[in-house]
Design a protein around this motif. Structure first.
Motif, PDB file in Angstrom:
ATOM      1  N   VAL A   1       0.888  -1.050  -0.091  1.00  0.00           N
ATOM      2  CA  VAL A   1      -0.063   0.102   0.042  1.00  0.00           C
ATOM      3  C   VAL A   1       1.046   1.293  -0.004  1.00  0.00           C
ATOM      4  N   PRO A   2       0.584   2.354  -1.039  1.00  0.00           N
ATOM      5  CA  PRO A   2       1.213   3.483  -1.068  1.00  0.00           C
ATOM      6  C   PRO A   2       1.431   4.269   0.267  1.00  0.00           C
ATOM      7  N   TRP A   3       2.421   4.707   0.869  1.00  0.00           N
ATOM      8  CA  TRP A   3       2.535   5.413   2.161  1.00  0.00           C
ATOM      9  C   TRP A   3       1.484   6.598   2.384  1.00  0.00           C
ATOM     10  N   ILE A   4       1.165   7.181   1.330  1.00  0.00           N
ATOM     11  CA  ILE A   4       0.358   8.277   1.305  1.00  0.00           C
ATOM     12  C   ILE A   4      -1.131   7.777   1.992  1.00  0.00           C
ATOM     13  N   ILE A   5      -1.705   6.559   1.409  1.00  0.00           N
ATOM     14  CA  ILE A   5      -2.984   5.790   1.912  1.00  0.00           C
ATOM     15  C   ILE A   5      -2.642   5.489   3.523  1.00  0.00           C
ATOM     16  N   TRP A   6      -1.668   5.228   3.787  1.00  0.00           N
ATOM     17  CA  TRP A   6      -1.362   4.732   5.248  1.00  0.00           C
ATOM     18  C   TRP A   6      -1.639   6.081   5.923  1.00  0.00           C
ATOM     19  N   VAL A   7      -1.015   7.240   5.571  1.00  0.00           N
ATOM     20  CA  VAL A   7      -1.134   8.466   6.304  1.00  0.00           C
ATOM     21  C   VAL A   7      -2.342   8.928   6.481  1.00  0.00           C
ATOM     22  N   VAL A   8      -3.223   8.770   5.370  1.00  0.00           N
ATOM     23  CA  VAL A   8      -4.700   9.348   5.261  1.00  0.00           C
ATOM     24  C   VAL A   8      -5.387   8.418   6.185  1.00  0.00           C
ATOM     25  N   VAL A   9      -5.202   7.116   6.201  1.00  0.00           N
ATOM     26  CA  VAL A   9      -6.058   6.211   7.118  1.00  0.00           C
ATOM     27  C   VAL A   9      -5.768   6.481   8.639  1.00  0.00           C
ATOM     28  N   PHE A  10      -4.449   6.786   8.912  1.00  0.00           N
ATOM     29  CA  PHE A  10      -4.096   7.056  10.315  1.00  0.00           C
ATOM     30  C   PHE A  10      -4.429   8.271  10.795  1.00  0.00           C
ATOM     31  N   VAL A  11      -4.658   9.372   9.929  1.00  0.00           N
ATOM     32  CA  VAL A  11      -5.300  10.627  10.466  1.00  0.00           C
ATOM     33  C   VAL A  11      -6.656  10.635  10.709  1.00  0.00           C
ATOM     34  N   ILE A  12      -7.572   9.913   9.718  1.00  0.00           N
ATOM     35  CA  ILE A  12      -8.968   9.749  10.150  1.00  0.00           C
ATOM     36  C   ILE A  12      -9.123   8.731  11.262  1.00  0.00           C
ATOM     37  N   THR A  13      -8.512   7.784  11.425  1.00  0.00           N
ATOM     38  CA  THR A  13      -8.505   6.917  12.417  1.00  0.00           C
ATOM     39  C   THR A  13      -8.367   7.723  13.686  1.00  0.00           C
ATOM     40  N   THR A  14      -7.214   8.529  13.893  1.00  0.00           N
ATOM     41  CA  THR A  14      -6.833   9.378  14.955  1.00  0.00           C
ATOM     42  C   THR A  14      -7.817  10.417  15.498  1.00  0.00           C
ATOM     43  N   ALA A  15      -8.655  11.059  14.214  1.00  0.00           N
ATOM     44  CA  ALA A  15      -9.719  11.771  14.393  1.00  0.00           C
ATOM     45  C   ALA A  15     -10.948  11.189  14.880  1.00  0.00           C
ATOM     46  N   LEU A  16     -11.051   9.971  14.523  1.00  0.00           N
ATOM     47  CA  LEU A  16     -12.298   9.377  14.991  1.00  0.00           C
ATOM     48  C   LEU A  16     -12.016   8.930  16.678  1.00  0.00           C
ATOM     49  N   THR A  17     -10.856   8.548  16.824  1.00  0.00           N
ATOM     50  CA  THR A  17     -10.417   8.355  18.135  1.00  0.00           C
ATOM     51  C   THR A  17     -10.627   9.412  19.141  1.00  0.00           C
ATOM     52  N   LEU A  18     -10.147  10.664  18.829  1.00  0.00           N
ATOM     53  CA  LEU A  18     -10.257  11.912  19.533  1.00  0.00           C
ATOM     54  C   LEU A  18     -11.715  12.425  19.706  1.00  0.00           C
ATOM     55  N   GLY A  19     -12.338  12.324  18.494  1.00  0.00           N
ATOM     56  CA  GLY A  19     -13.710  13.075  18.553  1.00  0.00           C
ATOM     57  C   GLY A  19     -14.679  12.001  18.522  1.00  0.00           C
ATOM     58  N   GLY A  20     -14.491  10.661  18.919  1.00  0.00           N
ATOM     59  CA  GLY A  20     -15.522   9.930  18.995  1.00  0.00           C
ATOM     60  C   GLY A  20     -16.550  10.385  20.227  1.00  0.00           C
ATOM     61  N   ALA A  21     -16.091  10.613  21.288  1.00  0.00           N
ATOM     62  CA  ALA A  21     -16.981  10.860  22.427  1.00  0.00           C
ATOM     63  C   ALA A  21     -17.893  12.236  21.539  1.00  0.00           C
ATOM     64  N   LYS A  22     -17.340  13.253  21.190  1.00  0.00           N
ATOM     65  CA  LYS A  22     -18.166  14.221  20.559  1.00  0.00           C
ATOM     66  C   LYS A  22     -19.110  13.690  19.585  1.00  0.00           C
ATOM     67  N   ILE A  23     -18.752  12.914  18.495  1.00  0.00           N
ATOM     68  CA  ILE A  23     -19.876  12.228  17.661  1.00  0.00           C
ATOM     69  C   ILE A  23     -20.898  11.700  18.614  1.00  0.00           C
ATOM     70  N   TYR A  24     -20.613  10.798  19.483  1.00  0.00           N
ATOM     71  CA  TYR A  24     -21.618  10.219  20.452  1.00  0.00           C
ATOM     72  C   TYR A  24     -22.351  11.085  20.765  1.00  0.00           C
ATOM     73  N   ARG A  25     -21.878  12.188  21.512  1.00  0.00           N
ATOM     74  CA  ARG A  25     -22.785  13.024  22.501  1.00  0.00           C
ATOM     75  C   ARG A  25     -23.754  13.995  21.302  1.00  0.00           C
ATOM     76  N   ALA A  26     -23.301  14.208  20.123  1.00  0.00           N
ATOM     77  CA  ALA A  26     -24.279  14.761  19.224  1.00  0.00           C
ATOM     78  C   ALA A  26     -25.223  13.889  18.891  1.00  0.00           C
ATOM     79  N   ASP A  27     -24.772  12.530  18.502  1.00  0.00           N
ATOM     80  CA  ASP A  27     -26.133  11.846  18.374  1.00  0.00           C
ATOM     81  C   ASP A  27     -27.140  11.475  19.763  1.00  0.00           C
TER      82      ASP A  27
END
Length: 214
Positions: free
Chosen positions: A163-189
């Motif tokens: 897998v090209p490194w750029i895709i790893w970076v994109v997946v890592f960034v989105i996963t990190t954002a979901l981890t850090l923002g998971g509580a806020k997303i849940y609270r919004a729901d």
């Protein structure tokens, strides 16, 4: 269910002597009962909806040739319902013989504690769901074509496990954002689903506290 709920308010939320008129007590008792009934009904509907969603995911993904992935996704949703059922058991432990003010206060505390527990779960749930979807897509025919096109656009780029490194970076960034923002997303729901009724419940508690101190 209705009979057990009615028992919650059998003693009233404050001493009758502290009220200007018993009718005020009856009014708030009825408002309290209506709000709690609606919330408990919404909890049950939510659990049923999640289970139906899990079954639909499993059926559709199995039909598309990914039964194992479908079972994995369905299991994640079933886990949410399992935790919810455990939380409802804790709600049932609250003494229904206490006055309605005390019960509503305990109910509100239970709800907040339940939300905090789910916040921790969703910090893991969202990343797991996202990563699993990415992995499944990566092994699909369309995913393979996309990886090939990315490699053609950037020839000579670093490739990690095919897998090209750029895709790893994109997946890592989105996963990190979901981890850090998971509580806020849940609270919004939660605010979308339960916000209106919980606002009513807290307003009733506030009114009761005002009457108790007058």
């Amino acid at each position: 269910m209705a009979k057990s709920i009615e028992q919650i308010w059998k003693e009233g939320f404050v001493d009758e002597k502290a009220l200007i008129a018993p009718l005020v007590n009856d009014l708030y008792n009825q408002k309290s009962k209506n709000v709690v009934d609606k919330l408990e009904h919404m909890f049950e509907l939510n659990h049923k909806g999640v289970l139906i969603g899990a079954a639909v995911f499993f059926t559709v993904l199995t039909f598309l040739g990914a039964p194992i992935f479908g079972l994995y996704v369905a299991s994640l949703f079933v886990l949410l319902v399992f935790v919810g059922r455990l939380q409802l058991k804790q709600l049932q432990k609250i003494d229904k013989g206490m006055g309605s003010y005390q019960y509503l206060t305990e109910f509100n505390n239970w709800f907040e504690q339940s939300c905090r527990q789910y916040e921790h779960i969703y910090r893991i749930f969202y990343p797991l769901l996202f990563v699993s979807c990415v992995v499944r897509f990566g092994y699909s025919e369309n995913g393979t074509k996309i990886l090939e096109k990315v490699s053609e656009i950037q020839p000579g780029e670093l490739i990690i496990w095919g897998v090209p490194w750029i895709i790893w970076v994109v997946v890592f960034v989105i996963t990190t954002a979901l981890t850090l923002g998971g509580a806020k997303i849940y609270r919004a729901d939660v605010n979308i689903v339960y916000g209106r009724q919980m606002a009513k419940l807290r307003e009733i508690i506030k009114d009761m506290e005002t009457l108790r101190h007058n």
